[in-house]
Design a protein around this motif. Structure first.
Motif, PDB file in Angstrom:
ATOM      1  N   ILE A 170       1.302  -1.062   0.321  1.00 19.23           N
ATOM      2  CA  ILE A 170      -0.126   0.062  -0.383  1.00 19.23           C
ATOM      3  C   ILE A 170       1.556   1.115   0.122  1.00 19.23           C
ATOM      4  N   MET A 171       2.317   1.056   0.209  1.00 24.52           N
ATOM      5  CA  MET A 171       3.193   2.024  -0.157  1.00 24.52           C
ATOM      6  C   MET A 171       3.688   2.210  -1.176  1.00 24.52           C
ATOM      7  N   VAL A 172       3.977   1.778  -2.440  1.00 27.72           N
ATOM      8  CA  VAL A 172       4.472   2.166  -3.239  1.00 27.72           C
ATOM      9  C   VAL A 172       3.891   3.158  -3.939  1.00 27.72           C
ATOM     10  N   SER A 173       5.082   4.567  -4.023  1.00 28.34           N
ATOM     11  CA  SER A 173       4.532   5.645  -4.624  1.00 28.34           C
ATOM     12  C   SER A 173       4.983   5.750  -6.760  1.00 28.34           C
ATOM     13  N   VAL A 174       4.432   6.268  -6.819  1.00 30.45           N
ATOM     14  CA  VAL A 174       4.432   6.707  -8.332  1.00 30.45           C
ATOM     15  C   VAL A 174       4.019   7.789  -8.551  1.00 30.45           C
ATOM     16  N   ILE A 175       4.851   8.679  -9.956  1.00 28.90           N
ATOM     17  CA  ILE A 175       4.481   9.322 -10.476  1.00 28.90           C
ATOM     18  C   ILE A 175       4.098   8.905 -11.807  1.00 28.90           C
ATOM     19  N   VAL A 176       3.021   9.697 -12.351  1.00 30.34           N
ATOM     20  CA  VAL A 176       1.908   9.674 -13.323  1.00 30.34           C
ATOM     21  C   VAL A 176       2.197  10.491 -14.520  1.00 30.34           C
ATOM     22  N   VAL A 177       2.637   9.878 -15.648  1.00 33.25           N
ATOM     23  CA  VAL A 177       3.002  11.735 -16.397  1.00 33.25           C
ATOM     24  C   VAL A 177       2.442  11.357 -18.084  1.00 33.25           C
ATOM     25  N   GLU A 178       1.120  11.810 -17.991  1.00 32.46           N
ATOM     26  CA  GLU A 178       0.458  12.364 -19.295  1.00 32.46           C
ATOM     27  C   GLU A 178       0.147  13.322 -19.801  1.00 32.46           C
ATOM     28  N   ASP A 179      -0.389  13.482 -20.927  1.00 31.84           N
ATOM     29  CA  ASP A 179      -1.288  15.204 -21.819  1.00 31.84           C
ATOM     30  C   ASP A 179      -1.825  14.959 -21.049  1.00 31.84           C
TER      31      ASP A 179
ATOM     32  N   LYS B  66       2.970  15.852 -17.040  1.00 29.55           N
ATOM     33  CA  LYS B  66       1.906  16.198 -18.368  1.00 29.55           C
ATOM     34  C   LYS B  66       3.438  16.475 -19.803  1.00 29.55           C
ATOM     35  N   ASN B  67       5.160  16.293 -18.869  1.00 25.33           N
ATOM     36  CA  ASN B  67       5.269  15.530 -20.075  1.00 25.33           C
ATOM     37  C   ASN B  67       6.622  15.118 -19.792  1.00 25.33           C
ATOM     38  N   GLY B  68       7.900  15.054 -20.677  1.00 24.09           N
ATOM     39  CA  GLY B  68       8.982  14.821 -20.048  1.00 24.09           C
ATOM     40  C   GLY B  68       9.469  15.383 -19.017  1.00 24.09           C
ATOM     41  N   GLN B  69       9.929  16.269 -19.748  1.00 26.11           N
ATOM     42  CA  GLN B  69      10.476  17.449 -18.673  1.00 26.11           C
ATOM     43  C   GLN B  69       9.978  17.642 -17.312  1.00 26.11           C
ATOM     44  N   ASP B  70       8.364  17.114 -17.107  1.00 27.87           N
ATOM     45  CA  ASP B  70       7.878  17.644 -15.923  1.00 27.87           C
ATOM     46  C   ASP B  70       8.469  15.666 -15.480  1.00 27.87           C
ATOM     47  N   ALA B  71       8.905  15.141 -15.957  1.00 26.94           N
ATOM     48  CA  ALA B  71       8.777  13.979 -15.382  1.00 26.94           C
ATOM     49  C   ALA B  71       9.939  13.502 -14.717  1.00 26.94           C
ATOM     50  N   ILE B  72      11.099  14.456 -15.872  1.00 30.01           N
ATOM     51  CA  ILE B  72      12.671  14.828 -15.005  1.00 30.01           C
ATOM     52  C   ILE B  72      12.259  15.200 -13.135  1.00 30.01           C
ATOM     53  N   LYS B  73      11.953  16.451 -13.445  1.00 34.09           N
ATOM     54  CA  LYS B  73      12.025  17.481 -12.257  1.00 34.09           C
ATOM     55  C   LYS B  73      11.364  16.491 -11.366  1.00 34.09           C
ATOM     56  N   LEU B  74      10.109  16.015 -11.239  1.00 29.06           N
ATOM     57  CA  LEU B  74       9.216  15.767 -10.734  1.00 29.06           C
ATOM     58  C   LEU B  74      10.632  13.645  -9.954  1.00 29.06           C
ATOM     59  N   TYR B  75      11.130  13.037 -10.962  1.00 30.72           N
ATOM     60  CA  TYR B  75      11.373  12.331 -10.334  1.00 30.72           C
ATOM     61  C   TYR B  75      13.090  12.333  -8.994  1.00 30.72           C
ATOM     62  N   SER B  76      13.480  14.028  -9.552  1.00 31.44           N
ATOM     63  CA  SER B  76      14.461  14.217  -9.129  1.00 31.44           C
ATOM     64  C   SER B  76      13.981  14.755  -7.752  1.00 31.44           C
ATOM     65  N   GLN B  77      12.748  15.522  -7.664  1.00 35.92           N
ATOM     66  CA  GLN B  77      12.615  15.982  -5.909  1.00 35.92           C
ATOM     67  C   GLN B  77      11.628  15.544  -5.179  1.00 35.92           C
ATOM     68  N   LEU B  78      11.002  13.815  -6.207  1.00 36.85           N
ATOM     69  CA  LEU B  78       9.712  13.368  -4.705  1.00 36.85           C
ATOM     70  C   LEU B  78      10.940  11.202  -4.600  1.00 36.85           C
ATOM     71  N   ARG B  79      11.245  11.365  -6.470  1.00 37.06           N
ATOM     72  CA  ARG B  79      12.401  10.140  -5.807  1.00 37.06           C
ATOM     73  C   ARG B  79      11.187   9.074  -5.490  1.00 37.06           C
ATOM     74  N   PRO B  80      10.250   8.911  -6.147  1.00 37.69           N
ATOM     75  CA  PRO B  80       9.172   7.386  -6.202  1.00 37.69           C
ATOM     76  C   PRO B  80       9.853   6.526  -6.156  1.00 37.69           C
TER      77      PRO B  80
ATOM     78  N   PHE C 291       7.917  18.008 -24.840  1.00 46.30           N
ATOM     79  CA  PHE C 291       9.025  16.744 -23.788  1.00 46.30           C
ATOM     80  C   PHE C 291       8.411  15.680 -24.410  1.00 46.30           C
ATOM     81  N   ASP C 292       8.453  14.793 -25.302  1.00 46.02           N
ATOM     82  CA  ASP C 292       7.410  13.458 -24.731  1.00 46.02           C
ATOM     83  C   ASP C 292       8.159  12.235 -23.927  1.00 46.02           C
ATOM     84  N   GLY C 293       7.559  11.521 -24.156  1.00 51.34           N
ATOM     85  CA  GLY C 293       8.432  10.163 -22.891  1.00 51.34           C
ATOM     86  C   GLY C 293       9.548   9.562 -22.868  1.00 51.34           C
TER      87      GLY C 293
END
Length: 146
Positions: A19-28, A52-66, A78-80
């Motif tokens: 119940i604790m696996v963390s994810v980020i979802v990237v979808e436009d 909403k795009n690949g650039q957001d994915a990089i930033k979110l991953y760096s900040q949140l470390r899901p 910025f695509d997937g």
């Protein structure tokens, strides 16, 4: 014996984290994003970020470390591929599940060359996302050297 203990520890961690696996979802697509995130939360995956795009994915991953990233391939600006490549540069072991409607060998090869952890195809059976993520996170934990 060591391998058995390591494997049992990884299974225990995943069971505790089900119940604790963390994810980020990237979808436009805003509607698709909302439906997917709601479904994942119902399935006990913790959606800790949305982009909403690949650039957001990089930033979110760096900040949140899901524990994992679930990302669409085709997005404006910025695509997937961009997001996948950027995240893997900073963390080669990142768990990234790519979602696409493009079933061509070219797309599959490009995603594999960029080291996608898994590819799910649209219209995807969303029920495959949770077991895919949990299996990949479990394998990542098992690969950790104690």
């Amino acid at each position: 014996m060591y391998h058995q203990i390591k494997q049992a520890t990884a299974k225990l961690v995943i069971q505790e984290q089900m119940i604790m696996v963390s994810v980020i979802v990237v979808e436009d697509n805003v509607d698709s994003m909302g439906v997917l995130c709601e479904f994942l939360q119902i399935k006990d995956l913790d959606v800790i970020g949305r982009g909403k795009n690949g650039q957001d994915a990089i930033k979110l991953y760096s900040q949140l470390r899901p524990d994992a990233v679930i990302m669409d391939v085709m997005m404006p600006e910025f695509d997937g591929y961009y997001g996948l490549e950027g995240i893997k540069k900073s963390d080669p072991n990142a768990v990234i599940v790519m979602v696409t409607a493009d079933k061509t060998d070219t797309t599959r090869k490009k995603l594999m060359d960029l080291n996608a952890s898994s590819i799910l195809y649209k219209p995807n059976d969303v029920n495959k996302i949770k077991p895919t993520v949990e299996t990949l996170v479990s394998k990542k934990i098992q690969s950790i050297k104690f």
